[in-house]
Design a protein around this motif. Structure first.
Motif, short mmCIF file in Angstrom:
data_model
loop_
_atom_site.label_atom_id
_atom_site.label_comp_id
_atom_site.label_asym_id
_atom_site.label_seq_id
_atom_site.Cartn_x
_atom_site.Cartn_y
_atom_site.Cartn_z
N TRP A 38 13.05 -49.42 12.99
CA TRP A 38 13.45 -50.05 11.72
C TRP A 38 13.45 -51.56 11.85
N VAL A 62 6.87 -47.00 8.26
CA VAL A 62 8.27 -46.66 8.53
C VAL A 62 9.06 -46.46 7.24
N ILE A 122 13.63 -39.17 6.10
CA ILE A 122 14.74 -38.86 7.01
C ILE A 122 16.07 -38.97 6.26
N ALA A 168 14.95 -44.80 16.47
CA ALA A 168 14.69 -45.11 15.06
C ALA A 168 15.15 -46.54 14.72
N THR A 172 12.68 -36.78 15.14
CA THR A 172 13.52 -36.55 13.97
C THR A 172 13.42 -35.10 13.53
N VAL A 213 8.87 -41.19 16.44
CA VAL A 213 10.15 -41.10 15.71
C VAL A 213 10.13 -39.91 14.75
N GLU A 214 8.96 -39.66 14.14
CA GLU A 214 8.82 -38.49 13.26
C GLU A 214 9.06 -37.20 14.06
N GLU A 236 11.44 -43.33 6.81
CA GLU A 236 12.88 -43.57 6.70
C GLU A 236 13.44 -42.93 5.43
#
Lengths: 199, 199
Positions: free
Chosen positions: A115, A128, A135, A111, A71, A67-68, A132
């Motif tokens: 979450w 996370v 982000i 994402a 993103t 996800v990192e 988060e």
């Protein structure tokens, strides 16, 4: 080791990590967090189990890194798209369109899976949470810049935050059913309100 | 069977179903969709496996019925709370506070677990899609009524929808970290905007 042999090795490692992370995102989108296993990821990426475990010892390491990774890639894409935004009246609506594209993309879906899983997984939540926050802050900063507004003016910051929460709500709605027509009308209306309130 | 014996039996059945559905919601909130099993539900509800399977043959039947059940209960609670809302200037802000209470409650969290699971589970999606549409329509209708606005006026409908999407975004943010202070400031600001735009 000579420079010539070390560089290709580093490149191969980087390419292998990218394949693992892309495969993870694809699986999060297709099968959700519960349906994503490290075995499926290594199969899809065409990477041996041993090499995968060397880079990402556990599923949680893999999903957070994935996800990192997307993103950051998406952040770059947003910044590049931002360069072609028109000035003047249509700009606000175009910024909203960019944000809406973001929350209806696989990046947002992956994402969201993370979450929701992190809510009931303490170890995942510890990784996370900061991701988060990062982000969220980056997207806020980019939105302020794109809208060309001054956050020192009272109420501007809260209106940008409300915009991002509204857009995230649209992203959530779109995961349930195709929501494109309703979304366009809401964004048209929101752009009118934003322009009046921020000018 | 006499009326006297049938009525207590119906009551017992209704109470047992309610215990099963409440236990399901608790488990969805505590352990998420993946961590909720029919075995855990029957244990927590104090209901035999046989009786549970009679009423809800599969996990998906149980989770959909549970979210339907709490949504109805919550809808009633919202309608009752609505009777004590003040008139005049502070009303809009109070309506937003009610909506925010809703999306930071276990009802929203359980529904979120279901929505996200339904995205990658076709059978669950077929049940959750219509339920979600029904919930969305009811909340929209109630919000229009509470705000006392006329949807036939251009732009009113879209502004109510945007408000509900914004509030859902706030609900999502609150599942990651305690977001209460930020949320209050956003709702204060949005109440100002709504009053200006809807008056």
């Amino acid at each position: 080791m000579s420079q010539a042999t070390r560089v290709p090795q580093e490149q191969r490692t980087r390419a292998m990590r990218a394949r693992l992370l892309d495969a993870t995102v694809e699986l999060l989108v297709e099968r959700g967090f519960a349906g994503t296993s490290t075995t499926l990821v290594s199969q899809r990426a065409g990477v041996s189990r041993g090499a995968q475990l060397h880079h990402f010892p556990a599923k949680n390491d893999l999903v957070v890194a994935a996800v990192e990774h997307i993103t950051e890639a998406r952040g770059q894409a947003l910044k590049e798209a931002a360069r072609t935004l028109p000035d003047g009246g249509r700009r606000t609506r175009q910024v909203l369109a960019m944000l809406a594209d973001h929350v209806t993309s696989p990046v947002f879906t992956a994402a969201l899976e993370l979450w929701v899983a992190a809510r009931t997984d303490e170890q995942l939540g510890a990784a996370v949470g900061p991701l988060e926050q990062h982000i969220g802050r980056e997207l806020h900063r980019l939105t302020v810049e794109l809208l060309g507004v001054d956050e020192r003016k009272p109420g501007v910051r809260e209106l940008v935050q409300a915009t991002l929460d509204m857009v995230r709500g649209l992203g959530l709605a779109d995961t349930i059913s195709d929501d494109a027509a309703r979304r366009e009308r809401i964004l048209d209306r929101w752009a009118e309100v934003l322009e009046r309130e921020l000018s």
